[in-house]
Design a protein around this motif. Structure first.
Motif, PDB file in Angstrom:
ATOM      1  N   CYS A   1       0.809  -1.112  -0.002  1.00 28.75           N
ATOM      2  CA  CYS A   1       0.071   0.227   0.013  1.00 28.75           C
ATOM      3  C   CYS A   1       0.758   1.267   0.079  1.00 28.75           C
ATOM      4  O   CYS A   1       0.185   2.259  -0.166  1.00 28.75           O
ATOM      5  N   GLY A   2       2.234   1.046   0.149  1.00 28.00           N
ATOM      6  CA  GLY A   2       3.116   2.329   0.250  1.00 28.00           C
ATOM      7  C   GLY A   2       4.345   2.051  -0.688  1.00 28.00           C
ATOM      8  O   GLY A   2       4.926   0.934  -0.523  1.00 28.00           O
ATOM      9  N   LEU A   3       4.477   2.966  -1.779  1.00 27.83           N
ATOM     10  CA  LEU A   3       5.683   2.723  -2.689  1.00 27.83           C
ATOM     11  C   LEU A   3       6.424   4.052  -2.909  1.00 27.83           C
ATOM     12  O   LEU A   3       5.734   4.861  -3.622  1.00 27.83           O
ATOM     13  N   LYS A   4       7.590   4.391  -2.531  1.00 29.15           N
ATOM     14  CA  LYS A   4       8.231   5.572  -2.959  1.00 29.15           C
ATOM     15  C   LYS A   4       9.531   5.446  -3.482  1.00 29.15           C
ATOM     16  O   LYS A   4      10.483   4.549  -2.729  1.00 29.15           O
ATOM     17  N   TRP A   5      10.041   6.039  -4.751  1.00 29.42           N
ATOM     18  CA  TRP A   5      11.560   5.844  -4.873  1.00 29.42           C
ATOM     19  C   TRP A   5      12.248   7.126  -4.487  1.00 29.42           C
ATOM     20  O   TRP A   5      11.524   8.402  -4.178  1.00 29.42           O
ATOM     21  N   SER A   6      13.221   6.918  -3.992  1.00 33.56           N
ATOM     22  CA  SER A   6      14.098   8.109  -3.278  1.00 33.56           C
ATOM     23  C   SER A   6      14.430   9.273  -4.712  1.00 33.56           C
ATOM     24  O   SER A   6      14.536   8.841  -5.555  1.00 33.56           O
TER      25      SER A   6
ATOM     26  N   ALA B   1      11.441   2.430  -1.433  1.00 30.06           N
ATOM     27  CA  ALA B   1      10.996   1.896  -0.112  1.00 30.06           C
ATOM     28  C   ALA B   1       9.381   1.595  -0.511  1.00 30.06           C
ATOM     29  O   ALA B   1       8.670   2.013  -1.222  1.00 30.06           O
ATOM     30  N   SER B   2       9.140   0.353   0.076  1.00 27.95           N
ATOM     31  CA  SER B   2       7.817  -0.324  -0.027  1.00 27.95           C
ATOM     32  C   SER B   2       7.098  -0.554   1.337  1.00 27.95           C
ATOM     33  O   SER B   2       7.767  -0.980   2.428  1.00 27.95           O
ATOM     34  N   GLY B   3       5.931  -0.151   1.566  1.00 26.92           N
ATOM     35  CA  GLY B   3       5.356  -0.632   2.849  1.00 26.92           C
ATOM     36  C   GLY B   3       4.172  -1.423   2.760  1.00 26.92           C
ATOM     37  O   GLY B   3       3.223  -1.261   1.597  1.00 26.92           O
TER      38      GLY B   3
ATOM     39  N   LYS C   1       1.384   2.581   5.093  1.00 27.11           N
ATOM     40  CA  LYS C   1       1.019   2.862   3.949  1.00 27.11           C
ATOM     41  C   LYS C   1       1.943   4.475   3.667  1.00 27.11           C
ATOM     42  O   LYS C   1       2.403   4.571   2.607  1.00 27.11           O
ATOM     43  N   ALA C   2       2.291   5.205   4.650  1.00 28.30           N
ATOM     44  CA  ALA C   2       2.688   6.313   4.595  1.00 28.30           C
ATOM     45  C   ALA C   2       4.353   6.237   4.592  1.00 28.30           C
ATOM     46  O   ALA C   2       5.053   5.848   5.507  1.00 28.30           O
ATOM     47  N   LEU C   3       4.849   6.827   3.337  1.00 27.87           N
ATOM     48  CA  LEU C   3       6.287   6.567   3.289  1.00 27.87           C
ATOM     49  C   LEU C   3       6.767   7.906   2.582  1.00 27.87           C
ATOM     50  O   LEU C   3       6.115   8.548   1.590  1.00 27.87           O
ATOM     51  N   ALA C   4       8.058   8.663   2.970  1.00 26.23           N
ATOM     52  CA  ALA C   4       8.533   9.737   2.336  1.00 26.23           C
ATOM     53  C   ALA C   4       9.926   9.944   2.229  1.00 26.23           C
ATOM     54  O   ALA C   4      10.437   9.287   3.641  1.00 26.23           O
ATOM     55  N   TRP C   5      10.548  10.143   1.393  1.00 24.43           N
ATOM     56  CA  TRP C   5      11.958  10.406   1.432  1.00 24.43           C
ATOM     57  C   TRP C   5      12.177  11.890   1.785  1.00 24.43           C
ATOM     58  O   TRP C   5      11.635  12.772   1.083  1.00 24.43           O
ATOM     59  N   CYS C   6      13.505  12.132   2.339  1.00 20.60           N
ATOM     60  CA  CYS C   6      13.778  13.494   2.556  1.00 20.60           C
ATOM     61  C   CYS C   6      14.439  14.180   1.289  1.00 20.60           C
ATOM     62  O   CYS C   6      15.565  13.630   1.028  1.00 20.60           O
TER      63      CYS C   6
ATOM     64  N   ALA D   1      11.120   8.142   5.985  1.00 26.56           N
ATOM     65  CA  ALA D   1      10.135   8.320   7.172  1.00 26.56           C
ATOM     66  C   ALA D   1       8.840   7.570   6.694  1.00 26.56           C
ATOM     67  O   ALA D   1       8.258   7.409   5.781  1.00 26.56           O
ATOM     68  N   SER D   2       8.517   6.697   7.776  1.00 22.65           N
ATOM     69  CA  SER D   2       7.390   5.966   7.621  1.00 22.65           C
ATOM     70  C   SER D   2       6.598   6.075   8.702  1.00 22.65           C
ATOM     71  O   SER D   2       6.729   6.404   9.743  1.00 22.65           O
TER      72      SER D   2
END
Length: 492
Positions: free
Chosen positions: A312-317, A324-326, A358-363, A371-372
């Motif tokens: 439910c969470g997917l973000k490239w840096s 990152a996957s959650g 679900k919540a993912l974020a790259w700085c 951040a998760s």
């Protein structure tokens, strides 16, 4: 008998039957005899006093020499210690101290002394205070510094005098979002680089132009039972990827409103999407993550297997080095790069969360910081260093976390929440101290998206509204006139 006679003689010697002739007059006797001075001048002595005039007239001083006495001030305010005194005041003070032990004076001599004091000093010395204010206090010499000044009156530094920015407690604009699916695991909104906001409402995708305010219906599912499960803009903002409940990933040219291709590889709905240049990664309910090269016909180039439940969470840096996957299995995986064909293992696997991630974020300014945020059973924000694999910070928000965003303009982290707060919270990074709470939604917040200039955050919630929060403008001093707080615009 001789012994008794000796004791009797000693007793008679020590017995004081007669007054002591050479002792000074007692103080209490002197106070009760006001005619002492007159009797002395006539030569008459009281029966216990000696004829020695020098001893009979001696008296105990009224005040002990050198001992200060506490007197009640005769004027309002009383005496105060005044550091500024001239030499004349010091002479008067010395005179008043030295005259305390003098013998009482007659009325005539007191009147004469008063007249002389007024003529010479301008005031009666008898009524003068030992210390009194005479004119304004003297100024400190040039160059003198008071060390105590820093404790009470410090000049503010530029950092301390800087005013904090204004954060409005109400949204700048409200958009209606009817038929929005209230599903925590879906990713239904994204804001592209061309300042276009994409929102998925059940089986339809709408595009809102933030610059002009125009609304466009981009596409609609052919089958009524199918729905949109995720949307994601490409890096340049020209193409929109759409994940559907029928296991497909569609790629659209928004400018020409044209479907470029439909990619099939998953066996379950696609709930998360993320771009890395020409590589599009998709996460499905099956727990698998697929990499698609949108330039070639054989788009499916690799599969990542790690999650046991829905991704439910997917973000490239930002630098494209880590993915990152959650998942609903409470796990966070960090994958390094893209490896075509071969089976790939996760670089890190974090199991600290106790709820769906679900919540993912790259700085953006620290590419190795992730951040998760956990769901209802966890409610924690965790900051990870993917270079070392360590957890730097953990914070209990007391509410379900549905989305996280780093805001570069003020180096802050924003979280959106479901049960039980249904709000947005701004945190200062890296201390994670709360800056402000943004309330307004009447249902749990499902997703957030940041505008291209980093000044506005859009939030979509189960109350079927999209709210725009203009809280991160770079220059808070130059405020432009904003539109009224609640402008309802129907997305149809």
């Amino acid at each position: 008998m001789a012994l008794f006679g000796f004791e009797k003689d000693v007793h008679n010697i020590l017995k004081l039957d007669i007054p002591v002739t050479n002792a000074p007059v007692a103080r209490w006797q002197r106070k009760t005899s006001p005619s002492t001075s007159a009797a002395t001048s006539t030569g008459s002595l009281s029966p216990g006093k000696s004829g020695n005039l020098s001893r009979s007239t001696s008296k105990t001083p009224n005040k002990t020499p050198g001992k200060k006495t506490r007197c009640t001030p005769n004027k309002v305010g009383g005496d105060r210690y005044i550091p500024a005194r001239n030499s004349k005041q010091m002479e008067v003070a010395s005179f008043l101290l030295s005259k305390e032990n003098e013998s009482p004076q007659t009325n005539q001599s007191r009147m004469n002394r008063k007249a002389w004091s007024v003529a010479l000093n301008g005031f009666d010395v008898e009524e003068a205070r030992i210390l009194h204010l005479g004119g304004k206090p003297l100024n400190a010499p040039e160059g003198y510094q008071n060390n105590l000044k820093v404790l009470y009156n410090q000049v503010p530094t530029p950092a301390s005098s800087k005013k904090s920015r204004y954060i409005s407690s109400v949204p700048d604009r409200v958009l209606d979002a009817p038929e929005l699916r209230d599903d925590f695991y879906l990713d239904l909104m994204d804001w592209g680089k061309q300042n276009l906001l994409a929102v998925a409402l059940n089986h339809t995708v709408y595009i809102w132009d933030a610059s002009k305010g125009d609304i466009l219906q981009l596409m609609k599912m052919e089958q009524e039972e199918d729905y949109i499960s995720s949307v994601s803009w490409s890096k340049d903002g020209n193409f929109l990827a759409i994940g559907t409940s029928d296991c497909k990933v569609q790629l659209w040219d928004v400018e020409h409103q044209k479907l470029l291709r439909s990619m099939t590889s998953h066996t379950a709905r696609v709930g998360s999407l993320s771009w890395n240049d020409h590589i599009l990664s998709s996460g499905a309910r099956s727990g698998h993550i697929h990499h698609h090269d949108v330039r070639v016909a054989e788009h499916h180039i690799s599969t990542l297997r790690g999650h046991t439940q829905e991704v439910c969470g997917l973000k490239w840096s930002p630098d494209g080095k880590f993915l990152a996957s959650g998942g609903n299995d409470n796990m966070v995986y960090v994958w390094s790069g893209i490896q075509e064909g071969s089976a790939q293992t996760a670089l890190h696997s974090f199991s600290d969360h106790q709820g769906a991630v679900k919540a993912l974020a790259w700085c953006p300014w620290q590419p190795n910081i992730l951040a998760s945020g956990g769901g209802t059973s966890d409610r924690h924000i965790r900051i990870w260093n993917v270079s070392s694999g360590s957890c730097l910070t953990s914070l209990d928000t007391q509410s379900q976390i549905s989305s996280l965003l780093f805001v570069p303009n003020y180096k802050e982290l924003v979280s959106s929440h479901g049960f039980s707060f249904d709000n947005l919270t701004i945190w200062k990074y890296p201390s994670l101290t709360k800056v402000a709470d943004l309330f307004g939604h009447e249902g749990r917040v499902l997703n957030m998206a940041l505008s291209p200039d980093g000044a506005t955050i859009a939030s979509v919630a189960a109350d079927e509204t999209v709210r725009l929060w203009n809280s991160f403008a770079k220059d808070p001093v130059k405020k432009t006139k904003s539109t009224p707080s609640f402008i309802n615009q129907l997305i149809r």
